[in-house]
Design an enzyme around this catalytic site. Structure first.
Site, short mmCIF file in Angstrom:
data_model
loop_
_atom_site.label_atom_id
_atom_site.label_comp_id
_atom_site.label_asym_id
_atom_site.label_seq_id
_atom_site.Cartn_x
_atom_site.Cartn_y
_atom_site.Cartn_z
N ARG A 87 0.83 -1.21 0.00
CA ARG A 87 0.00 0.00 0.00
C ARG A 87 0.86 1.26 0.00
O ARG A 87 0.51 2.28 -0.58
CB ARG A 87 -0.93 -0.02 1.21
CG ARG A 87 -1.94 -1.18 1.20
CD ARG A 87 -2.78 -1.21 2.46
NE ARG A 87 -3.72 -2.33 2.47
CZ ARG A 87 -3.48 -3.49 3.05
NH1 ARG A 87 -2.32 -3.71 3.65
NH2 ARG A 87 -4.39 -4.43 3.04
N ASP A 147 -9.56 -4.53 8.52
CA ASP A 147 -8.64 -5.46 9.17
C ASP A 147 -9.28 -6.01 10.46
O ASP A 147 -9.16 -7.19 10.76
CB ASP A 147 -7.33 -4.75 9.52
CG ASP A 147 -6.76 -4.00 8.34
OD1 ASP A 147 -5.99 -4.58 7.58
OD2 ASP A 147 -7.11 -2.82 8.18
N ARG A 150 -11.89 -8.51 9.50
CA ARG A 150 -11.24 -9.78 9.13
C ARG A 150 -10.80 -10.53 10.37
O ARG A 150 -10.94 -11.76 10.47
CB ARG A 150 -10.03 -9.50 8.23
CG ARG A 150 -10.38 -9.03 6.83
CD ARG A 150 -9.17 -8.46 6.11
NE ARG A 150 -9.45 -8.18 4.69
CZ ARG A 150 -8.74 -7.37 3.94
NH1 ARG A 150 -7.68 -6.73 4.46
NH2 ARG A 150 -9.05 -7.18 2.67
N HIS A 174 -2.90 0.77 8.18
CA HIS A 174 -3.62 -0.21 7.38
C HIS A 174 -2.61 -0.76 6.37
O HIS A 174 -2.47 -0.26 5.26
CB HIS A 174 -4.80 0.44 6.65
CG HIS A 174 -5.50 -0.49 5.68
ND1 HIS A 174 -5.96 -1.73 6.05
CD2 HIS A 174 -5.79 -0.35 4.37
CE1 HIS A 174 -6.51 -2.31 5.00
NE2 HIS A 174 -6.42 -1.49 3.97
#
Length: 314
Positions: A87, A147, A150, A174
Site C-alpha cells: 500500500r 482489518d 477480518r 492499514h
C-alpha cells in the site's frame, strides 16, 4: 436530506454505492468519476434496483459542483494496488491525484465530512486533511475497519462463535505494520488468552497464524481476483451509517492523533467514537509494552513515508 458524494467509481466505489443502496441511510447519492459514461451507467443500473431496495435514495452521476450540498464526500479514486505491490508503494502517485480531487471538492463550497478509502489510506487521509483545511474531526480514513472485521471473522471461525460476538481490534497502519491488540481481545467477556490456556485444542501459535492471515489478506485476495472491494465497501457503509445516524459508535478508523497513544501529527487506525460531527474522541486502549512498541513502529513507518511529501513546518 443526507447527501453522499462518491468520488471514484471503480471496484470499491461501485461496491460502496451498491451496498449503500441496500440500507436506508442516504437520501441522495451522486457518483463522480473521470469516466462519466461509467458513472452514468452505474447510476442508471442502481436506479433500476430501487423497487427492490429498502430506501428511496435519489441517485445520479454528477460533477464536483454537486459536492457543495453533500454531507459526506467518500473518496475511492486513485491508483489500485497491484500484485506484489504494498500500500505504501502507492504514496506518491495517489497523493498527486488527491490534491487535485480535494481542491475541486473544496472549491464547490463543501463543508461536510470526508471519508477516505484509497490506499495508503492513513497517508492519504492526512493529505486530505492538509489539502482541505477542514478540522481533523471531519476527515476520517477507513483505517483498520476492514482489518478488524477480518480479525473478528477469523477468530469467530476458530472459536466457533458468531463474529458479531467477538470483540477484538487491529490498530496501526492499514498495512504491513498493523498489529493485533491481544490484550483487549475477548469473547463474551472472556479474554482470548484465557480461553486458549483452558483448552488444549486452541493454541497461541494458531492465534499468531490468524493474525498473519489478517495482515496478508489483501495480498491473498489480490492474487486471486485482482482487487479487494466488497469487504471495504461494507465497512465504508457502516461508517457512513454511524455518521448519519449520530450513533456514537466505536470503529477502528484512521484519525489524527494529537497526543493520544503518546504520538502526534499522524493519521493512523485506532478505535474512535464516530457521530454526526465526525470523530467525537479517540479511544485510548491500555496497550502492553509489546503492543506499544509495535504501535510506535507503525507510526514511525508512516511518518518516514510522509516526510518527503509534506513540509512538517507548515
Amino acid at each position: 436530506m443526507n447527501r453522499v458524494a462518491l468520488i471514484g467509481n471503480g471496484f470499491v466505489g461501485s461496491s460502496y454505492a451498491f451496498a449503500l443502496l441496500n440500507q436506508p441511510i442516504a437520501d441522495e447519492l451522486v457518483i463522480i468519476d473521470l469516466n462519466k459514461e461509467k458513472a452514468e451507467g452505474d447510476a442508471m443500473d442502481l436506479n433500476h434496483g430501487l423497487p427492490f431496495a429498502p430506501s428511496t435514495t435519489r441517485i445520479w452521476s454528477g460533477d464536483y459542483a454537486d459536492c457543495e450540498h453533500a454531507d459526506i464526500v467518500v473518496i475511492c479514486a486513485g491508483a489500485n494496488q497491484k500484485p506484489g505491490e504494498t500500500r505504501l508503494d502507492l504514496v506518491e502517485k495517489n497523493t498527486k491525484i488527491f490534491k487535485a480531487i480535494v481542491e475541486q471538492v473544496m472549491a464547490s463550497g463543501f463543508d461536510g465530512i470526508f471519508i477516505v478509502a484509497t490506499n495508503p489510506v492513513d497517508i492519504l487521509t492526512y493529505a486530505t486533511w492538509k489539502f482541505s483545511g477542514l478540522p481533523k474531526e471531519r476527515v476520517i480514513g477507513s483505517g483498520t475497519i476492514l482489518d478488524t472485521a477480518r480479525f473478528r471473522y477469523l477468530l469467530g471461525q476458530y472459536f466457533h462463535i458468531d463474529t458479531r460476538n467477538v470483540h477484538a481490534y487491529i490498530i496501526g497502519e492499514h498495512g504491513d505494520t498493523e498489529l493485533p491488540v491481544w490484550s483487549h481481545a475477548d469473547i463474551g467477556g472472556r479474554p482470548v488468552h484465557d480461553l486458549i490456556q483452558k483448552n488444549d485444542k486452541w493454541s497461541a501459535e494458531d492465534l499468531d497464524d490468524i493474525f498473519v492471515n489478517v495482515r496478508d489478506a489483501a495480498y491473498d485476495i489480490i492474487e486471486r481476483k485482482g482487487a479487494t472491494y466488497y469487504g471495504i465497501a461494507m465497512g465504508l457503509v457502516r461508517l457512513t451509517r454511524a455518521i448519519f445516524h449520530d450513533e456514537n459508535s466505536i470503529l477502528t478508523v484512521s484519525v489524527h492523533l494529537n497526543g493520544e497513544y503518546e504520538n502526534d501529527d499522524v493519521y493512523i487506525g485506532v478505535p474512535a467514537v464516530v457521530n454526526r460531527q465526525g470523530i467525537r474522541q479517540v479511544v485510548e486502549l491500555n496497550l502492553n509494552d509489546k503492543e506499544k512498541e509495535q504501535f510506535n513502529h507503525s507510526v514511525n513507518v508512516l511518518k518516514e513515508t510522509m516526510s518527503s511529501l509534506f513540509d512538517k513546518k507548515e
